[in-house]
Design an enzyme around this catalytic site. Structure first.
Site, PDB file in Angstrom:
ATOM      1  N   GLN A 197      32.851  41.759  42.515  1.00  0.00           N
ATOM      2  CA  GLN A 197      33.019  43.174  42.180  1.00  0.00           C
ATOM      3  C   GLN A 197      31.728  43.968  42.372  1.00  0.00           C
ATOM      4  O   GLN A 197      31.767  45.131  42.760  1.00  0.00           O
ATOM      5  CB  GLN A 197      33.505  43.275  40.731  1.00  0.00           C
ATOM      6  CG  GLN A 197      34.201  44.582  40.379  1.00  0.00           C
ATOM      7  CD  GLN A 197      35.652  44.614  40.814  1.00  0.00           C
ATOM      8  OE1 GLN A 197      36.387  43.662  40.623  1.00  0.00           O
ATOM      9  NE2 GLN A 197      36.074  45.709  41.422  1.00  0.00           N
ATOM     10  N   LYS A 254      32.198  48.080  36.088  1.00  0.00           N
ATOM     11  CA  LYS A 254      33.556  48.500  36.444  1.00  0.00           C
ATOM     12  C   LYS A 254      34.276  47.332  37.053  1.00  0.00           C
ATOM     13  O   LYS A 254      33.760  46.665  37.960  1.00  0.00           O
ATOM     14  CB  LYS A 254      33.481  49.662  37.479  1.00  0.00           C
ATOM     15  CG  LYS A 254      34.852  50.177  37.904  1.00  0.00           C
ATOM     16  CD  LYS A 254      35.402  51.169  36.907  1.00  0.00           C
ATOM     17  CE  LYS A 254      36.892  51.436  37.070  1.00  0.00           C
ATOM     18  NZ  LYS A 254      37.743  50.498  36.276  1.00  0.00           N
ATOM     19  N   SER A 308      40.018  53.974  41.263  1.00  0.00           N
ATOM     20  CA  SER A 308      39.664  53.985  39.840  1.00  0.00           C
ATOM     21  C   SER A 308      38.468  54.903  39.600  1.00  0.00           C
ATOM     22  O   SER A 308      38.417  55.639  38.619  1.00  0.00           O
ATOM     23  CB  SER A 308      39.295  52.577  39.368  1.00  0.00           C
ATOM     24  OG  SER A 308      40.449  51.828  39.049  1.00  0.00           O
ATOM     25  N   LYS A 351      33.926  42.279  35.075  1.00  0.00           N
ATOM     26  CA  LYS A 351      35.307  41.780  35.104  1.00  0.00           C
ATOM     27  C   LYS A 351      35.617  41.151  33.760  1.00  0.00           C
ATOM     28  O   LYS A 351      34.700  40.723  33.054  1.00  0.00           O
ATOM     29  CB  LYS A 351      35.457  40.712  36.199  1.00  0.00           C
ATOM     30  CG  LYS A 351      36.889  40.470  36.635  1.00  0.00           C
ATOM     31  CD  LYS A 351      37.304  41.425  37.727  1.00  0.00           C
ATOM     32  CE  LYS A 351      38.769  41.331  38.040  1.00  0.00           C
ATOM     33  NZ  LYS A 351      39.110  42.126  39.236  1.00  0.00           N
ATOM     34  N   ASP A 387      44.352  43.954  36.734  1.00  0.00           N
ATOM     35  CA  ASP A 387      44.220  42.894  37.741  1.00  0.00           C
ATOM     36  C   ASP A 387      45.488  42.056  37.555  1.00  0.00           C
ATOM     37  O   ASP A 387      46.489  42.565  37.013  1.00  0.00           O
ATOM     38  CB  ASP A 387      42.931  42.075  37.527  1.00  0.00           C
ATOM     39  CG  ASP A 387      42.584  41.192  38.734  1.00  0.00           C
ATOM     40  OD1 ASP A 387      42.012  41.695  39.709  1.00  0.00           O
ATOM     41  OD2 ASP A 387      42.914  39.984  38.728  1.00  0.00           O
ATOM     42  N   THR A 391      45.248  49.872  46.097  1.00  0.00           N
ATOM     43  CA  THR A 391      44.689  48.624  46.631  1.00  0.00           C
ATOM     44  C   THR A 391      45.468  48.183  47.874  1.00  0.00           C
ATOM     45  O   THR A 391      44.880  47.864  48.915  1.00  0.00           O
ATOM     46  CB  THR A 391      44.704  47.514  45.562  1.00  0.00           C
ATOM     47  OG1 THR A 391      44.179  48.035  44.350  1.00  0.00           O
ATOM     48  CG2 THR A 391      43.893  46.315  46.010  1.00  0.00           C
TER      49      THR A 391
HETATM   50  P1  NDP Z   1      49.941  41.110  39.964  1.00  0.00           P
HETATM   51  O1  NDP Z   1      49.910  40.425  38.670  1.00  0.00           O
HETATM   52  O2  NDP Z   1      50.597  42.445  40.055  1.00  0.00           O
HETATM   53  O3  NDP Z   1      50.599  40.195  41.084  1.00  0.00           O
HETATM   54  C1  NDP Z   1      50.084  38.930  41.366  1.00  0.00           C
HETATM   55  C2  NDP Z   1      50.946  38.272  42.414  1.00  0.00           C
HETATM   56  O4  NDP Z   1      50.310  37.079  42.855  1.00  0.00           O
HETATM   57  C3  NDP Z   1      52.303  37.848  41.876  1.00  0.00           C
HETATM   58  O5  NDP Z   1      53.243  37.877  42.913  1.00  0.00           O
HETATM   59  C4  NDP Z   1      52.029  36.423  41.417  1.00  0.00           C
HETATM   60  O6  NDP Z   1      53.183  35.597  41.352  1.00  0.00           O
HETATM   61  C5  NDP Z   1      51.101  35.937  42.504  1.00  0.00           C
HETATM   62  N1  NDP Z   1      50.217  34.892  41.940  1.00  0.00           N
HETATM   63  C6  NDP Z   1      49.364  35.023  40.891  1.00  0.00           C
HETATM   64  N2  NDP Z   1      48.748  33.864  40.631  1.00  0.00           N
HETATM   65  C7  NDP Z   1      49.230  32.988  41.516  1.00  0.00           C
HETATM   66  C8  NDP Z   1      48.974  31.636  41.768  1.00  0.00           C
HETATM   67  N3  NDP Z   1      48.109  30.931  41.016  1.00  0.00           N
HETATM   68  N4  NDP Z   1      49.645  31.055  42.796  1.00  0.00           N
HETATM   69  C9  NDP Z   1      50.531  31.778  43.555  1.00  0.00           C
HETATM   70  N5  NDP Z   1      50.812  33.070  43.373  1.00  0.00           N
HETATM   71  C10 NDP Z   1      50.166  33.656  42.360  1.00  0.00           C
HETATM   72  O7  NDP Z   1      48.410  41.226  40.422  1.00  0.00           O
HETATM   73  P2  NDP Z   1      47.763  42.179  41.506  1.00  0.00           P
HETATM   74  O8  NDP Z   1      48.711  42.470  42.599  1.00  0.00           O
HETATM   75  O9  NDP Z   1      47.109  43.284  40.790  1.00  0.00           O
HETATM   76  O10 NDP Z   1      46.580  41.257  42.059  1.00  0.00           O
HETATM   77  C11 NDP Z   1      46.722  40.395  43.186  1.00  0.00           C
HETATM   78  C12 NDP Z   1      45.355  40.064  43.759  1.00  0.00           C
HETATM   79  O11 NDP Z   1      44.700  41.269  44.163  1.00  0.00           O
HETATM   80  C13 NDP Z   1      44.386  39.371  42.802  1.00  0.00           C
HETATM   81  O12 NDP Z   1      43.564  38.513  43.550  1.00  0.00           O
HETATM   82  C14 NDP Z   1      43.544  40.537  42.281  1.00  0.00           C
HETATM   83  O13 NDP Z   1      42.293  40.101  41.823  1.00  0.00           O
HETATM   84  C15 NDP Z   1      43.427  41.360  43.556  1.00  0.00           C
HETATM   85  N6  NDP Z   1      43.078  42.763  43.397  1.00  0.00           N
HETATM   86  C16 NDP Z   1      43.825  43.590  42.600  1.00  0.00           C
HETATM   87  C17 NDP Z   1      43.509  44.928  42.503  1.00  0.00           C
HETATM   88  C18 NDP Z   1      44.334  45.879  41.726  1.00  0.00           C
HETATM   89  O14 NDP Z   1      44.049  47.064  41.773  1.00  0.00           O
HETATM   90  N7  NDP Z   1      45.382  45.447  41.033  1.00  0.00           N
HETATM   91  C19 NDP Z   1      42.334  45.472  43.193  1.00  0.00           C
HETATM   92  C20 NDP Z   1      41.673  44.542  44.082  1.00  0.00           C
HETATM   93  C21 NDP Z   1      42.043  43.233  44.135  1.00  0.00           C
HETATM   94  P3  NDP Z   1      53.835  35.272  39.934  1.00  0.00           P
HETATM   95  O15 NDP Z   1      54.436  36.558  39.464  1.00  0.00           O
HETATM   96  O16 NDP Z   1      54.826  34.203  40.202  1.00  0.00           O
HETATM   97  O17 NDP Z   1      52.713  34.818  39.049  1.00  0.00           O
HETATM   98  O1  2IT Z   2      39.548  43.432  41.827  1.00  0.00           O
HETATM   99  C1  2IT Z   2      39.567  44.669  41.666  1.00  0.00           C
HETATM  100  O2  2IT Z   2      38.872  45.416  42.367  1.00  0.00           O
HETATM  101  C2  2IT Z   2      40.447  45.229  40.637  1.00  0.00           C
HETATM  102  N1  2IT Z   2      41.182  44.477  40.008  1.00  0.00           N
HETATM  103  C3  2IT Z   2      40.431  46.699  40.357  1.00  0.00           C
HETATM  104  C4  2IT Z   2      39.274  47.068  39.472  1.00  0.00           C
HETATM  105  C5  2IT Z   2      39.267  48.497  38.985  1.00  0.00           C
HETATM  106  O3  2IT Z   2      38.386  48.766  38.175  1.00  0.00           O
HETATM  107  O4  2IT Z   2      40.099  49.323  39.387  1.00  0.00           O
END
Ligand code: NDP
Ligand code: 2IT
Length: 453
Positions: A114, A93, A385, A129, A169, A213
């Site tokens: 993860q 997952k 999830s 992943k 993600d 999250t």
């Molecule tokens: P999104 O794509 O929705 O948002 C990502 C954000 O981070 C955007 O604002 C983006 O800016 C910025 N960003 C991405 N890459 C970079 C970089 N190299 N340098 C600076 N800013 C950056 O992703 P999520 O919000 O889903 O994910 C954000 C983080 O949370 C990640 O680390 C992900 O692994 C983690 N995560 C996500 C989960 C989920 O359920 N979605 C669960 C647990 C963890 P820009 O638009 O300019 O690229």
């Molecule tokens: O980093 C994470 O935990 C996620 N991007 C969410 C994974 C999931 O299966 O909901």
């Protein structure tokens, strides 16, 4: 060096040799291994069963070509990945990341994290992943659809409700999940809701998954603060990023009475001393796919755009209580940590995966700042999830209130168990050790019980 430490180091050296150039993967392994010396001392059976060696070797790694055609009929090739890391506790997952920076090592670091994160939720999910170096930015909806269809045409061979369950993600949100699920359904000729999570509410998605999250990270921070009789009421908060995790972290902070004065994207940051207008930012990011710069233009008032320096420098302007890094790995370094400490930060909870560099983490811990590592603090997303999978399996659909209540319960229990483990191992308040040790033991015990596989 103790015998246990020598053993752990020898396994780490082998990981370096066998996975050359995968810097982020090395970093993630190192960070977990740093916590394990007392565990190996107490549990020689983990070393005897080669749990460390096995847990660092994915059960399966899939790399594939993803050809697709753009709106001008030009053919493009991207690379797709799925790393099925560990299935001791349940089907693999974890999310899919679409970002030009994605390499095998990126997916391996995320998959490794993860495994332990999913264990900490207490729900029956293994670790995996995936993703691609495809960049959804600047692509039309139709281009994204064709890419997702091509990606799923290959991925569908390897996933399933009881096999491997992807989700979103970075760069993968509701739109991408829709196209991915649609293609899976078409190829398999069955409506297998539980094959992917983050679906739309009308077709098998869970309420509160979008929020989970960000909400979970704030709940985790709230629990940490409470151990020091503090809270979010009146707190000044900086969040990095403005994507899914960042947005709903902002909303939850505001519900708890805090003010978020900073947010960012990869091009710049916004400082808004009156507090970020959540609805405006959500509309710009989630609906219009705009930038934080657009937010500043539309918000007016005292909001400022900053395209030099870091979002964390905002702490220099008028202090900070809580920092929530919610963008990407290694986005908060030792210098940023110093800025936050100097300005009075009390708690840091990682909404993103591995956003703080090892030096930054050390700086926070040395200064006595409450620090919640990603595998604990951002587990609310994957936990919800798993709740989506439960609803799919029972063909049910829960209310927002009930689902949020389950999330709340999972995060408070997770906080308690991580804290208890840290204490048990003689490091009270060290959430890094607590999360690594507790997560590792849950997986290791299941692996031993299931034999050498
Ligand atoms: P999104 O794509 O929705 O948002 C990502 C954000 O981070 C955007 O604002 C983006 O800016 C910025 N960003 C991405 N890459 C970079 C970089 N190299 N340098 C600076 N800013 C950056 O992703 P999520 O919000 O889903 O994910 C954000 C983080 O949370 C990640 O680390 C992900 O692994 C983690 N995560 C996500 C989960 C989920 O359920 N979605 C669960 C647990 C963890 P820009 O638009 O300019 O690229
Ligand atoms: O980093 C994470 O935990 C996620 N991007 C969410 C994974 C999931 O299966 O909901």
């Amino acid at each position: 060096m103790s015998k246990a430490a020598e053993f752990i180091d020898s396994v780490y050296q082998a990981v370096l040799t066998r996975n050359p150039g995968e810097r982020e993967f090395h970093q993630a392994v190192h960070e977990v291994f740093e916590s394990l010396e007392p565990v190996i001392e107490r549990h020689p059976e983990y070393a005897e069963s080669a749990i460390l060696e096995r847990v660092c070797e994915p059960e399966r790694q899939i790399i594939f070509r993803v050809p697709w055609t753009d709106d001008r009929n030009h053919v493009h090739i991207n690379r797709g990945f799925r790393v099925q890391f560990n299935s001791a506790l349940g089907p693999y997952k974890g999310g899919l990341r679409f970002h030009p920076s994605v390499l095998l090592g990126t997916v391996k670091f995320l998959g490794f994290e993860q495994i332990f994160k999913n264990a900490l939720t207490g729900l029956p999910i293994g670790g995996g992943k995936g993703g691609s170096d495809f960049d959804p930015k600047g692509k039309s909806d139709r281009e994204v659809m064709r890419f997702c269809q091509s990606f799923m045409t290959e991925l569908q061979r390897y996933i399933g409700e009881y096999v491997d369950v992807p989700a979103g993600d970075i760069g993968v949100g509701a739109r991408e999940i829709g196209y991915l699920f649609g293609q899976y359904k078409r190829l398999r000729n069955k409506f297998e809701s539980g094959v992917i999570t983050g679906k739309g509410i009308g077709w098998g998605g869970s309420r509160a998954r979008t929020e989970a999250t960000g909400y979970g990270a704030v709940i985790f921070a709230r629990e940490m603060l409470e151990t020091r009789h503090a809270g979010f009421d009146g707190a000044k908060v900086i969040v990095s990023g403005s994507g899914n995790v960042a947005l709903y972290a902002i909303q939850k902070v505001q519900q708890l009475g805090g003010t978020v004065v900073g947010a960012s994207d990869s091009q710049g940051a916004v400082y808004d001393p009156d507090g970020i207008d959540f609805e405006l930012l959500r509309e710009i990011k989630e609906v219009e796919r705009g930038r934080v710069r657009d937010y500043v233009d539309r918000r007016g008032g005292r909001a400022e755009y900053r395209n030099s320096g870091s979002v964390w420098d905002i702490a220099d302007v008028d202090g900070i209580d809580v920092a929530l890094p919610c963008a990407t790995q290694n986005e908060l370094n030792a210098e940023n940590a110093e800025t936050l400490v100097r300005n009075g930060v009390r708690a840091v909870a990682e909404g993103a995966n591995m956003p703080c560099t090892p030096d930054a983490v050390r700086r926070f811990q040395k200064a006595g700042v409450l620090f919640g590592p990603g595998k604990a603090a951002n587990a609310g997303g994957v936990a919800t999830s798993a709740l989506e999978m439960q609803q799919n399996a029972s063909r049910d659909s829960w209310t927002f209130e009930y689902t949020e209540q389950r999330l709340e319960q999972i995060m408070t229990r997770l906080h308690r168990s991580v804290r208890r483990t840290a204490e048990e191992y003689g490091h009270p308040g060290d959430y890094v050790r607590g999360a690594n040790i507790h997560g590792f033991q849950l997986v290791a015990d299941a692996m031993i019980a299931q034999g050498v596989i």
